[in-house]
Motif scaffolding. Structure first.
Motif, PDB file in Angstrom:
ATOM      1  N   GLY A  74     -25.340  20.902  32.046  1.00  0.00           N
ATOM      2  CA  GLY A  74     -24.237  19.962  32.140  1.00  0.00           C
ATOM      3  C   GLY A  74     -24.110  19.368  33.510  1.00  0.00           C
ATOM      4  N   MET A  75     -22.881  19.003  33.862  1.00  0.00           N
ATOM      5  CA  MET A  75     -22.612  18.323  35.115  1.00  0.00           C
ATOM      6  C   MET A  75     -21.425  18.958  35.827  1.00  0.00           C
ATOM      7  SD  MET A  75     -24.863  15.951  35.379  1.00  0.00           S
ATOM      8  CE  MET A  75     -24.225  15.258  36.870  1.00  0.00           C
ATOM      9  N   VAL A  76     -21.531  18.991  37.156  1.00  0.00           N
ATOM     10  CA  VAL A  76     -20.393  19.301  38.011  1.00  0.00           C
ATOM     11  C   VAL A  76     -19.903  17.943  38.500  1.00  0.00           C
ATOM     12  CG1 VAL A  76     -19.598  20.410  40.129  1.00  0.00           C
ATOM     13  CG2 VAL A  76     -21.343  21.529  38.705  1.00  0.00           C
ATOM     14  N   LEU A  77     -18.709  17.573  38.111  1.00  0.00           N
ATOM     15  CA  LEU A  77     -18.161  16.254  38.430  1.00  0.00           C
ATOM     16  C   LEU A  77     -17.533  16.243  39.816  1.00  0.00           C
ATOM     17  CD1 LEU A  77     -18.681  14.252  36.152  1.00  0.00           C
ATOM     18  CD2 LEU A  77     -18.224  16.481  35.187  1.00  0.00           C
ATOM     19  N   PRO A  78     -17.510  15.071  40.463  1.00  0.00           N
ATOM     20  CA  PRO A  78     -17.011  14.991  41.843  1.00  0.00           C
ATOM     21  C   PRO A  78     -15.493  15.128  41.973  1.00  0.00           C
ATOM     22  CG  PRO A  78     -17.595  12.806  41.068  1.00  0.00           C
ATOM     23  CD  PRO A  78     -18.026  13.777  40.008  1.00  0.00           C
ATOM     24  N   ASP A  79     -14.752  14.808  40.917  1.00  0.00           N
ATOM     25  CA  ASP A  79     -13.297  14.908  40.992  1.00  0.00           C
ATOM     26  C   ASP A  79     -12.707  15.002  39.586  1.00  0.00           C
ATOM     27  OD1 ASP A  79     -12.928  12.170  39.959  1.00  0.00           O
ATOM     28  OD2 ASP A  79     -13.589  11.544  41.953  1.00  0.00           O
ATOM     29  N   GLU A  80     -11.421  15.343  39.544  1.00  0.00           N
ATOM     30  CA  GLU A  80     -10.772  15.553  38.245  1.00  0.00           C
ATOM     31  C   GLU A  80     -10.695  14.297  37.407  1.00  0.00           C
ATOM     32  OE1 GLU A  80      -7.587  18.303  37.046  1.00  0.00           O
ATOM     33  OE2 GLU A  80      -7.791  19.042  39.110  1.00  0.00           O
ATOM     34  N   SER A  81     -10.577  13.138  38.027  1.00  0.00           N
ATOM     35  CA  SER A  81     -10.497  11.910  37.237  1.00  0.00           C
ATOM     36  C   SER A  81     -11.809  11.663  36.496  1.00  0.00           C
ATOM     37  CB  SER A  81     -10.115  10.707  38.104  1.00  0.00           C
ATOM     38  OG  SER A  81     -11.101  10.443  39.068  1.00  0.00           O
ATOM     39  N   ALA A  82     -12.941  11.952  37.112  1.00  0.00           N
ATOM     40  CA  ALA A  82     -14.241  11.812  36.436  1.00  0.00           C
ATOM     41  C   ALA A  82     -14.358  12.819  35.298  1.00  0.00           C
ATOM     42  CB  ALA A  82     -15.382  11.995  37.434  1.00  0.00           C
ATOM     43  N   TRP A  83     -13.899  14.045  35.542  1.00  0.00           N
ATOM     44  CA  TRP A  83     -13.920  15.095  34.520  1.00  0.00           C
ATOM     45  C   TRP A  83     -13.027  14.700  33.331  1.00  0.00           C
ATOM     46  CZ3 TRP A  83     -10.261  18.556  32.529  1.00  0.00           C
ATOM     47  CH2 TRP A  83     -10.763  19.668  31.858  1.00  0.00           C
ATOM     48  N   GLU A  84     -11.830  14.223  33.641  1.00  0.00           N
ATOM     49  CA  GLU A  84     -10.896  13.789  32.589  1.00  0.00           C
ATOM     50  C   GLU A  84     -11.477  12.632  31.783  1.00  0.00           C
ATOM     51  OE1 GLU A  84      -7.914  14.862  31.578  1.00  0.00           O
ATOM     52  OE2 GLU A  84      -7.323  16.263  33.167  1.00  0.00           O
ATOM     53  N   ALA A  85     -12.169  11.702  32.451  1.00  0.00           N
ATOM     54  CA  ALA A  85     -12.740  10.544  31.759  1.00  0.00           C
ATOM     55  C   ALA A  85     -13.806  10.980  30.744  1.00  0.00           C
ATOM     56  CB  ALA A  85     -13.336   9.562  32.770  1.00  0.00           C
ATOM     57  N   ILE A  86     -14.634  11.951  31.117  1.00  0.00           N
ATOM     58  CA  ILE A  86     -15.654  12.425  30.165  1.00  0.00           C
ATOM     59  C   ILE A  86     -14.986  13.166  29.015  1.00  0.00           C
ATOM     60  CG2 ILE A  86     -17.640  13.955  29.852  1.00  0.00           C
ATOM     61  CD1 ILE A  86     -18.547  13.148  32.645  1.00  0.00           C
ATOM     62  N   TRP A  87     -13.978  13.980  29.299  1.00  0.00           N
ATOM     63  CA  TRP A  87     -13.263  14.684  28.227  1.00  0.00           C
ATOM     64  C   TRP A  87     -12.611  13.675  27.277  1.00  0.00           C
ATOM     65  CZ3 TRP A  87     -13.092  18.419  25.123  1.00  0.00           C
ATOM     66  CH2 TRP A  87     -11.957  18.695  24.360  1.00  0.00           C
ATOM     67  N   GLN A  88     -11.991  12.639  27.826  1.00  0.00           N
ATOM     68  CA  GLN A  88     -11.348  11.619  27.004  1.00  0.00           C
ATOM     69  C   GLN A  88     -12.384  10.898  26.134  1.00  0.00           C
ATOM     70  OE1 GLN A  88      -9.059   8.720  29.186  1.00  0.00           O
ATOM     71  NE2 GLN A  88      -8.335   7.723  27.331  1.00  0.00           N
ATOM     72  N   ARG A  89     -13.516  10.535  26.709  1.00  0.00           N
ATOM     73  CA  ARG A  89     -14.568   9.861  25.948  1.00  0.00           C
ATOM     74  C   ARG A  89     -15.094  10.777  24.843  1.00  0.00           C
ATOM     75  NH1 ARG A  89     -18.406   5.454  27.076  1.00  0.00           N
ATOM     76  NH2 ARG A  89     -20.014   5.663  25.479  1.00  0.00           N
ATOM     77  N   ALA A  90     -15.338  12.031  25.170  1.00  0.00           N
ATOM     78  CA  ALA A  90     -15.835  12.981  24.172  1.00  0.00           C
ATOM     79  C   ALA A  90     -14.841  13.127  23.018  1.00  0.00           C
ATOM     80  CB  ALA A  90     -16.102  14.336  24.819  1.00  0.00           C
ATOM     81  N   THR A  91     -13.563  13.126  23.348  1.00  0.00           N
ATOM     82  CA  THR A  91     -12.522  13.226  22.320  1.00  0.00           C
ATOM     83  C   THR A  91     -12.472  11.965  21.469  1.00  0.00           C
ATOM     84  OG1 THR A  91     -11.247  14.685  23.767  1.00  0.00           O
ATOM     85  CG2 THR A  91     -10.064  13.649  21.949  1.00  0.00           C
ATOM     86  N   GLU A  92     -12.479  10.806  22.122  1.00  0.00           N
ATOM     87  CA  GLU A  92     -12.432   9.527  21.399  1.00  0.00           C
ATOM     88  C   GLU A  92     -13.648   9.336  20.495  1.00  0.00           C
ATOM     89  OE1 GLU A  92     -12.067   6.602  24.473  1.00  0.00           O
ATOM     90  OE2 GLU A  92      -9.957   7.094  24.858  1.00  0.00           O
TER      91      GLU A  92
END
Length: 142
Positions: A68-86
């Motif tokens: 997987g990936m270690v993201l640089p910040d929480e907003s990037a992490w949240e964006a991937i979680w949101q996309r995965a959910t959508e």
């Protein structure tokens, strides 16, 4: 190429399904492809999906094999979680908050692709926890 790029090859059952998950689902651009393999730009790294007809079975847990990936910040992490959910991608483990209050504190979630490859996305509260903190022994779930 200025910096090294990580390369990972994974087994898949077919290229159209792999493209649906990695390209359409996660947004990873497709590079070269054939009916037996496809290259994806996995957040700046080379992920190569190779078709195999050997049956794959899901792991009981997330260990030992995942990537997987270690993201640089929480907003990037949240964006991937949101996309995965959508995109209704295969959630293997919902977001967790690991080691709260410790230098190794991080948020994480796991996806499972259609071929049982597990992907972890995480973000650390403190950058030094990524490669440092050698004196600490806690890795993964307690």
């Amino acid at each position: 190429m200025n910096a090294p790029i990580f390369h990972l090859a994974i087994p898949v059952g077919d290229i159209p399904t792999a493209k649906a998950f990695y390209n359409e689902g996660l947004g990873c651009a497709v590079g070269r492809e054939s009916d037996r393999a496809a290259i994806f730009n996995f957040y700046g790294h080379q992920l190569v999906a190779h078709v195999t007809h050997e049956p794959s079975a899901p792991q009981k847990g997330v260990y030992p094999r995942h990537f997987g990936m270690v993201l640089p910040d929480e907003s990037a992490w949240e964006a991937i979680w949101q996309r995965a959910t959508e995109k209704q991608l295969g959630c293997h483990q919902v977001p967790k908050h690991r080691f709260p209050g410790e230098v190794t504190e991080h948020r994480t979630f796991f996806l499972a692709d259609p071929f049982h490859n597990l992907l972890e996305f995480k973000v650390y509260r403190h950058d030094e926890a990524i490669f440092g903190c050698r004196e600490l022994v806690a890795i993964g779930d307690r």
